[in-house]
Design a protein around this motif. Sequence first.
Motif, mmCIF file in Angstrom:
data_model
loop_
_atom_site.group_PDB
_atom_site.id
_atom_site.type_symbol
_atom_site.label_atom_id
_atom_site.label_comp_id
_atom_site.label_asym_id
_atom_site.label_seq_id
_atom_site.Cartn_x
_atom_site.Cartn_y
_atom_site.Cartn_z
ATOM 1 N N HIS A 3 2.267 -5.920 10.777
ATOM 2 C CA HIS A 3 0.963 -6.024 10.139
ATOM 3 C C HIS A 3 1.078 -6.090 8.624
ATOM 4 C CE1 HIS A 3 -0.972 -5.483 13.949
ATOM 5 N NE2 HIS A 3 -0.230 -4.409 14.175
ATOM 6 N N SER A 4 2.276 -5.953 8.095
ATOM 7 C CA SER A 4 2.460 -6.045 6.646
ATOM 8 C C SER A 4 3.379 -7.222 6.330
ATOM 9 C CB SER A 4 3.067 -4.748 6.100
ATOM 10 O OG SER A 4 4.395 -4.612 6.556
ATOM 11 N N THR A 157 -2.555 -12.707 2.981
ATOM 12 C CA THR A 157 -1.810 -11.851 3.907
ATOM 13 C C THR A 157 -0.595 -12.548 4.504
ATOM 14 O OG1 THR A 157 -3.178 -12.539 5.776
ATOM 15 C CG2 THR A 157 -3.907 -10.583 4.552
#
Length: 182
Positions: A3-4, A157
């Motif tokens: 998620h990072s 992101t």
Amino acid sequence: MLHSRVGRVTAIAGLLAVLFVLMIGLGTITPTPAMGDYPGGNSLAQHPDSYVGESVQVTGTVIGTEPVETTVGYEYAANGEYHSGTFTITVRNVGTAVTEGESLQVYGTLGPELTVTAENSVSVPARNYAAMYLVSALAGFWTLGRLVCGWRLDWQTGALCRREEPLRPIQALRTRMQEVRA
């Protein structure tokens, strides 16, 4: 973890490392007839006399039909030197009619002077390769178009996100050009 950005970069780097190790490891395996991996062009180019009387499997381009002769390409590294090129193999007992320019895959027994007595052979017309590349290119462009129309890249992101409303192909091209210019 995924998620990072750091997690994704770490996962990609790990997968690339595994791919590299497998590529090097599997690239150094020698022929193993008991496992169905018969000596081919690279092995025959290095030590042709050591495989006389053994089963081999070679693929080459037909350059003559009476007798059937094929050119087989090879690439290998030995003693710190890289070797590549082609050599000619004469094939006996070919079960199918062949023409010059076709690709011929032969399984058989290697005899003296690079002569193979075929037990099984398969010929592929040269035009089949052109059709294969054309169909693959069309499928690749179609898949790329579907990807661009249905998905977008979130630059903040680094994630691939589904579009709320899929774009039409022309609309996707315009949007993509605007994203690149911005």
